[in-house]
Design a protein around this motif. Structure first.
Motif, PDB file in Angstrom:
ATOM      1  N   ALA A 118      57.128  42.743  40.361  1.00  0.00           N
ATOM      2  CA  ALA A 118      57.366  43.995  39.661  1.00  0.00           C
ATOM      3  C   ALA A 118      56.317  44.121  38.563  1.00  0.00           C
ATOM      4  N   PHE A 119      55.867  45.335  38.285  1.00  0.00           N
ATOM      5  CA  PHE A 119      54.825  45.516  37.275  1.00  0.00           C
ATOM      6  C   PHE A 119      55.071  46.780  36.464  1.00  0.00           C
ATOM      7  N   ARG A 120      54.402  46.802  35.309  1.00  0.00           N
ATOM      8  CA  ARG A 120      54.391  47.990  34.458  1.00  0.00           C
ATOM      9  C   ARG A 120      53.086  48.011  33.676  1.00  0.00           C
ATOM     10  N   VAL A 121      52.474  49.190  33.542  1.00  0.00           N
ATOM     11  CA  VAL A 121      51.248  49.322  32.761  1.00  0.00           C
ATOM     12  C   VAL A 121      51.111  50.770  32.314  1.00  0.00           C
ATOM     13  N   ARG A 122      50.603  50.965  31.091  1.00  0.00           N
ATOM     14  CA  ARG A 122      50.323  52.303  30.578  1.00  0.00           C
ATOM     15  C   ARG A 122      48.836  52.379  30.271  1.00  0.00           C
ATOM     16  N   ILE A 147      46.677  61.618  39.987  1.00  0.00           N
ATOM     17  CA  ILE A 147      47.080  60.435  39.225  1.00  0.00           C
ATOM     18  C   ILE A 147      47.344  59.256  40.155  1.00  0.00           C
ATOM     19  N   GLU A 148      48.056  59.509  41.243  1.00  0.00           N
ATOM     20  CA  GLU A 148      48.348  58.433  42.197  1.00  0.00           C
ATOM     21  C   GLU A 148      47.061  57.913  42.835  1.00  0.00           C
ATOM     22  N   ALA A 149      46.164  58.823  43.201  1.00  0.00           N
ATOM     23  CA  ALA A 149      44.893  58.409  43.805  1.00  0.00           C
ATOM     24  C   ALA A 149      44.078  57.574  42.822  1.00  0.00           C
ATOM     25  N   TRP A 150      44.074  57.985  41.539  1.00  0.00           N
ATOM     26  CA  TRP A 150      43.349  57.238  40.503  1.00  0.00           C
ATOM     27  C   TRP A 150      43.842  55.803  40.439  1.00  0.00           C
ATOM     28  N   PHE A 151      45.154  55.613  40.446  1.00  0.00           N
ATOM     29  CA  PHE A 151      45.715  54.272  40.322  1.00  0.00           C
ATOM     30  C   PHE A 151      45.431  53.441  41.572  1.00  0.00           C
ATOM     31  N   ARG A 152      45.623  54.036  42.731  1.00  0.00           N
ATOM     32  CA  ARG A 152      45.421  53.278  43.976  1.00  0.00           C
ATOM     33  C   ARG A 152      43.959  52.880  44.162  1.00  0.00           C
ATOM     34  N   GLU A 153      43.038  53.696  43.671  1.00  0.00           N
ATOM     35  CA  GLU A 153      41.623  53.347  43.760  1.00  0.00           C
ATOM     36  C   GLU A 153      41.283  52.131  42.905  1.00  0.00           C
ATOM     37  N   ARG A 154      41.934  52.007  41.754  1.00  0.00           N
ATOM     38  CA  ARG A 154      41.585  50.946  40.802  1.00  0.00           C
ATOM     39  C   ARG A 154      42.392  49.669  40.988  1.00  0.00           C
ATOM     40  N   PHE A 160      45.302  43.678  43.293  1.00  0.00           N
ATOM     41  CA  PHE A 160      46.576  43.998  43.942  1.00  0.00           C
ATOM     42  C   PHE A 160      46.545  45.370  44.612  1.00  0.00           C
ATOM     43  N   GLU A 161      47.523  45.570  45.477  1.00  0.00           N
ATOM     44  CA  GLU A 161      47.804  46.875  46.066  1.00  0.00           C
ATOM     45  C   GLU A 161      49.226  47.243  45.675  1.00  0.00           C
ATOM     46  N   PRO A 162      49.483  48.509  45.293  1.00  0.00           N
ATOM     47  CA  PRO A 162      50.855  48.895  44.981  1.00  0.00           C
ATOM     48  C   PRO A 162      51.706  48.981  46.248  1.00  0.00           C
ATOM     49  N   PHE A 163      52.774  48.183  46.289  1.00  0.00           N
ATOM     50  CA  PHE A 163      53.712  48.218  47.413  1.00  0.00           C
ATOM     51  C   PHE A 163      54.674  49.385  47.240  1.00  0.00           C
ATOM     52  N   SER A 164      55.137  49.579  46.008  1.00  0.00           N
ATOM     53  CA  SER A 164      55.923  50.768  45.643  1.00  0.00           C
ATOM     54  C   SER A 164      55.423  51.226  44.279  1.00  0.00           C
ATOM     55  N   LEU A 165      55.483  52.533  44.031  1.00  0.00           N
ATOM     56  CA  LEU A 165      54.858  53.060  42.820  1.00  0.00           C
ATOM     57  C   LEU A 165      55.585  54.299  42.324  1.00  0.00           C
ATOM     58  N   PHE A 194      52.770  53.528  34.612  1.00  0.00           N
ATOM     59  CA  PHE A 194      52.962  53.216  36.032  1.00  0.00           C
ATOM     60  C   PHE A 194      53.929  52.045  36.155  1.00  0.00           C
ATOM     61  N   GLU A 195      54.827  52.122  37.116  1.00  0.00           N
ATOM     62  CA  GLU A 195      55.773  51.043  37.387  1.00  0.00           C
ATOM     63  C   GLU A 195      55.961  50.910  38.886  1.00  0.00           C
ATOM     64  N   GLY A 196      56.409  49.737  39.309  1.00  0.00           N
ATOM     65  CA  GLY A 196      56.677  49.550  40.727  1.00  0.00           C
ATOM     66  C   GLY A 196      56.611  48.100  41.111  1.00  0.00           C
ATOM     67  N   VAL A 197      56.226  47.864  42.358  1.00  0.00           N
ATOM     68  CA  VAL A 197      56.063  46.513  42.896  1.00  0.00           C
ATOM     69  C   VAL A 197      54.655  46.411  43.451  1.00  0.00           C
ATOM     70  N   LEU A 198      53.946  45.359  43.064  1.00  0.00           N
ATOM     71  CA  LEU A 198      52.592  45.137  43.551  1.00  0.00           C
ATOM     72  C   LEU A 198      52.570  43.991  44.548  1.00  0.00           C
ATOM     73  N   GLU A 199      51.559  44.013  45.417  1.00  0.00           N
ATOM     74  CA  GLU A 199      51.316  42.909  46.342  1.00  0.00           C
ATOM     75  C   GLU A 199      49.953  42.314  46.020  1.00  0.00           C
ATOM     76  N   VAL A 200      49.918  41.018  45.793  1.00  0.00           N
ATOM     77  CA  VAL A 200      48.693  40.342  45.383  1.00  0.00           C
ATOM     78  C   VAL A 200      47.716  40.257  46.560  1.00  0.00           C
ATOM     79  N   ILE A 201      46.468  40.723  46.338  1.00  0.00           N
ATOM     80  CA  ILE A 201      45.430  40.581  47.356  1.00  0.00           C
ATOM     81  C   ILE A 201      44.311  39.654  46.876  1.00  0.00           C
TER      82      ILE A 201
END
Length: 230
Positions: A118-122, A147-154, A160-165, A194-201
């Motif tokens: 689980a993660f959180r970041v502002r 906003i979602e595209a910005w986060f997924r790109e970075r 990591f990749e966001p599993f849920s966001l 941003f909050e959700g679950v990340l998957e470590v890559i």
């Protein structure tokens, strides 16, 4: 397994990502029981004093912080006291800071490819582009899709990749920063939580983000990437 304690820069071996990486950092909850902290810059300056014993940070801010709602029952702070989550590469020293109620713990994580947390970041949300004169300007991102595209790109650059966001609507954090021999400089940051679950890559890159922050030039309460068991 690689151990990363205080990476100011991404280790050279990060280009050859291993499947495992251990990271160590410090997590503090700091409460201003005097209720004198009114602004983000004021909090930043006060919290920095907890790291004044560090002789040389290599020009890198040794901590990230974020204002958090106080929920832990072990604190005896008065209602209305400002509370801050502080994540640091070095052990802080809060002694001598009158009026602060502090608790610090050492966090040791063994990160592995495929792990979910689980993660959180502002962080501030904008894109940089050059105008007709070649000057670089910042363009605020306002749409949910943008906003979602910005986060997924970075996210992959932070390992990591966001599993849920999920994310908040953009809001402006207004700041006033003193300037030597001049009036205070007022500015604002368009920020999203941003909050959700990340998957470590990439365990190494995620370790770097945990110690150094996420997003563009993280500072003044921005970029603290916090994780917990999912």
């Amino acid at each position: 397994m690689t151990l990363i304690e205080s990476p100011h820069a991404l280790p050279a071996m990060a280009s050859q990502d291993s499947a495992l990486c251990a990271v160590k950092y410090y997590l503090s909850m700091v409460v201003d029981d005097t209720r004198k902290i009114r602004a983000t810059y004021q909090a930043h300056q006060l919290l920095w004093r907890g790291f004044s014993h560090i002789p040389d940070t290599g020009g890198v801010q040794p901590f990230r912080f974020r204002r958090e709602e106080l929920k832990h029952p072990s604190f005896s702070a008065r209602p209305g006291a400002a509370s801050f989550l502080v994540q640091s590469q070095h052990a802080p020293d809060w002694t001598g800071l009158a009026g602060l109620v502090c608790q610090t713990k050492t966090v040791k994580l063994e990160l592995a490819q495929g792990m979910r947390l689980a993660f959180r970041v502002r962080c501030p949300i904008y894109r940089s582009q050059r105008d007709s004169t070649g000057k670089r300007t910042k363009i605020l991102i306002r749409s949910s899709a943008g906003i979602e595209a910005w986060f997924r790109e970075r996210a992959p650059t932070a390992g990591f990749e966001p599993f849920s966001l999920t994310f908040s609507a953009p809001s402006r954090d207004r700041l006033s920063v003193p300037v030597k021999d001049a009036e205070a400089r007022d500015f604002s940051l368009n920020a999203v939580t941003f909050e959700g679950v990340l998957e470590v890559i990439s365990p190494q890159r995620l370790a770097h983000a945990l110690c150094n922050g996420f997003g563009p030039k993280p500072a003044l309460g921005m970029g603290l990437l916090s994780v917990a068991a999912a």
